[in-house]
Design a protein around this motif. Structure first.
Motif, PDB file in Angstrom:
ATOM      1  N   ARG A  62       0.811  -1.208   0.000  1.00 61.37           N
ATOM      2  CA  ARG A  62       0.000   0.000   0.000  1.00 61.37           C
ATOM      3  C   ARG A  62       0.851   1.267   0.000  1.00 61.37           C
ATOM      4  O   ARG A  62       0.314   2.370  -0.065  1.00 61.37           O
ATOM      5  CB  ARG A  62      -0.920   0.025   1.232  1.00 61.37           C
ATOM      6  N   ALA A  63       2.146   1.120   0.108  1.00 61.75           N
ATOM      7  CA  ALA A  63       3.029   2.277   0.250  1.00 61.75           C
ATOM      8  C   ALA A  63       3.076   3.102  -1.029  1.00 61.75           C
ATOM      9  O   ALA A  63       2.967   2.581  -2.136  1.00 61.75           O
ATOM     10  CB  ALA A  63       4.435   1.820   0.630  1.00 61.75           C
ATOM     11  N   SER A  64       3.262   4.415  -0.843  1.00 61.11           N
ATOM     12  CA  SER A  64       3.386   5.351  -1.960  1.00 61.11           C
ATOM     13  C   SER A  64       4.725   6.067  -1.874  1.00 61.11           C
ATOM     14  O   SER A  64       5.376   6.088  -0.815  1.00 61.11           O
ATOM     15  CB  SER A  64       2.255   6.376  -1.926  1.00 61.11           C
ATOM     16  N   LEU A  65       5.121   6.672  -2.976  1.00 60.90           N
ATOM     17  CA  LEU A  65       6.372   7.432  -3.031  1.00 60.90           C
ATOM     18  C   LEU A  65       6.068   8.857  -3.438  1.00 60.90           C
ATOM     19  O   LEU A  65       5.411   9.097  -4.453  1.00 60.90           O
ATOM     20  CB  LEU A  65       7.337   6.790  -4.035  1.00 60.90           C
ATOM     21  N   VAL A  66       6.533   9.819  -2.642  1.00 56.51           N
ATOM     22  CA  VAL A  66       6.365  11.241  -2.949  1.00 56.51           C
ATOM     23  C   VAL A  66       7.694  11.945  -2.696  1.00 56.51           C
ATOM     24  O   VAL A  66       8.152  12.023  -1.548  1.00 56.51           O
ATOM     25  CB  VAL A  66       5.270  11.893  -2.069  1.00 56.51           C
ATOM     26  N   PRO A  73       0.961   3.608   4.939  1.00 50.51           N
ATOM     27  CA  PRO A  73      -0.248   3.812   5.741  1.00 50.51           C
ATOM     28  C   PRO A  73      -0.414   2.724   6.802  1.00 50.51           C
ATOM     29  O   PRO A  73      -0.358   1.529   6.491  1.00 50.51           O
ATOM     30  CB  PRO A  73      -1.371   3.747   4.702  1.00 50.51           C
ATOM     31  N   VAL A  74      -0.586   3.148   8.029  1.00 47.74           N
ATOM     32  CA  VAL A  74      -0.907   2.235   9.146  1.00 47.74           C
ATOM     33  C   VAL A  74      -2.334   2.591   9.544  1.00 47.74           C
ATOM     34  O   VAL A  74      -2.557   3.425  10.414  1.00 47.74           O
ATOM     35  CB  VAL A  74       0.071   2.400  10.322  1.00 47.74           C
ATOM     36  N   LEU A 116       5.540   6.829   8.392  1.00 42.65           N
ATOM     37  CA  LEU A 116       4.428   5.967   8.782  1.00 42.65           C
ATOM     38  C   LEU A 116       3.230   6.882   9.017  1.00 42.65           C
ATOM     39  O   LEU A 116       3.234   7.687   9.948  1.00 42.65           O
ATOM     40  CB  LEU A 116       4.762   5.192  10.060  1.00 42.65           C
ATOM     41  N   LEU A 117       2.230   6.792   8.153  1.00 48.91           N
ATOM     42  CA  LEU A 117       1.043   7.636   8.264  1.00 48.91           C
ATOM     43  C   LEU A 117      -0.003   6.863   9.060  1.00 48.91           C
ATOM     44  O   LEU A 117      -0.594   5.896   8.564  1.00 48.91           O
ATOM     45  CB  LEU A 117       0.526   7.997   6.875  1.00 48.91           C
ATOM     46  N   VAL A 118      -0.227   7.262  10.304  1.00 49.57           N
ATOM     47  CA  VAL A 118      -0.968   6.443  11.262  1.00 49.57           C
ATOM     48  C   VAL A 118      -2.349   7.008  11.564  1.00 49.57           C
ATOM     49  O   VAL A 118      -2.501   8.192  11.866  1.00 49.57           O
ATOM     50  CB  VAL A 118      -0.183   6.292  12.584  1.00 49.57           C
ATOM     51  N   ASP A 119      -3.340   6.153  11.483  1.00 48.70           N
ATOM     52  CA  ASP A 119      -4.688   6.443  11.972  1.00 48.70           C
ATOM     53  C   ASP A 119      -5.316   5.093  12.285  1.00 48.70           C
ATOM     54  O   ASP A 119      -5.999   4.493  11.460  1.00 48.70           O
ATOM     55  CB  ASP A 119      -5.505   7.199  10.923  1.00 48.70           C
ATOM     56  N   SER A 120      -5.071   4.604  13.487  1.00 51.05           N
ATOM     57  CA  SER A 120      -5.455   3.236  13.831  1.00 51.05           C
ATOM     58  C   SER A 120      -5.811   3.117  15.307  1.00 51.05           C
ATOM     59  O   SER A 120      -5.153   3.714  16.161  1.00 51.05           O
ATOM     60  CB  SER A 120      -4.306   2.278  13.510  1.00 51.05           C
TER      61      SER A 120
END
Length: 297
Positions: A62-66, A73-74, A116-120
């Motif tokens: 699911r990972a993206s590159l910018v 995304p977590v 790590l983009l977290v919303d969990s």
């Protein structure tokens, strides 16, 4: 084993309101209000969340590159492996996260930093300690930052705390450090007139503790406390504090918001995702430049 039996036999590091939701999902009670509350997790567009110009990270799940930053995304409840629950609840798994992290670490030509983009709300304990160790190891190779948009509760905070730095939105909540187990106990014979009985061998009295007795509850809590000690030790290591500080200052199982969490030492920064990405882009570019210079020598 049924999905509900599996849920009842699992140790959880998750925000408490999520256990009823997962139980409803396990029983396929799609009309339950708790299930309807889960549905927004299923609508995630991970590349869109990563921002303008995001592309899928090669080799990732699911990972993206910018701009040389790998965004992992977590999101949603966390399970050890992909299963029916991850599909129905829009959740993630430690296996998925490990694939994304490995892809980011191994890509030295394009990835100079990891977010790590977290919303969990957290998840099952199994696999969390191992993945948190992987995050800590990654942070010794490349800069790794955790950013909390909504919540990083329990197992999700366990993971986030292993990053080099933790930043949060000012309305984000973190914490819920502790371990829980859900269980069902029959207190009367069923409507059919039958009562289920289990007989345990002589030398294994703790195999089926009696939850109607103080001794049985104490036995279950002994296991939970052992898992909690591992959780606390990992958080202490990641946040560079003592276990006592985690116990006394990190919410005692409760949640902290934004600046309160920063004051307690649970996070490093309170800032926007945009500001966080601006800094990480510079860090990532510098990391790749320095690596190229070293390789050229």
């Amino acid at each position: 084993m049924s999905a509900i039996d599996s849920l009842l036999q699992t140790h959880w590091a998750i925000e408490p309101t999520w256990l009823p939701r997962l139980a409803a999902l396990a029983q396929r009670d799609n009309g339950s209000p708790t299930v309807r509350e889960v549905q927004p997790w299923q609508k995630r567009d991970y590349e869109h969340m990563a921002g303008p110009g995001a592309t899928k990270l090669t080799g990732g799940h699911r990972a993206s590159l910018v701009d040389n930053v790998a965004i992992i995304p977590v999101m949603g409840p966390i399970f050890p492996r992909a299963n029916m629950m991850t599909e129905m609840s829009g959740a993630t798994s430690c296996n998925m996260l490990a694939i994304d992290l490995a892809a980011a670490i191994n890509n030295n030509s394009e990835v100079g930093a990891i977010l790590l983009l977290v919303d969990s709300p957290g998840g099952a304990v199994t696999g969390i300690a191992d993945f948190a160790n992987k995050v800590a190891e990654a942070a010794r190779i490349k800069p790794v930052m955790a950013y909390v948009q909504g919540q990083a509760c329990s197992a999700a905070y366990w993971i986030a705390s292993a990053a080099s730095e933790v930043a949060v939105d000012r309305t984000a909540v973190v914490g819920s450090i502790g371990v829980v187990v859900a269980t069902a106990r029959q207190v009367a014979a069923g409507q059919s007139g039958y009562l289920d009985v289990e007989i345990v061998s002589t030398n294994a009295p703790n195999k089926r503790p009696d939850l109607g007795a103080n001794e049985g509850v104490a036995e279950v809590r002994r296991t939970l406390d052992a898992l909690e000690r591992i959780f606390i030790a990992d958080v202490a290591r990641g946040r560079k504090v003592t276990a006592s500080q985690v116990v006394e200052k990190f919410g005692k199982g409760g949640l902290m918001v934004g600046l309160e969490a920063k004051s307690a030492g649970m996070v490093d920064r309170v800032q926007t995702l945009e500001f966080t990405m601006q800094g990480l882009r510079r860090v990532a570019k510098d990391w790749i430049t320095q690596r190229r210079v070293k390789s050229a020598r």
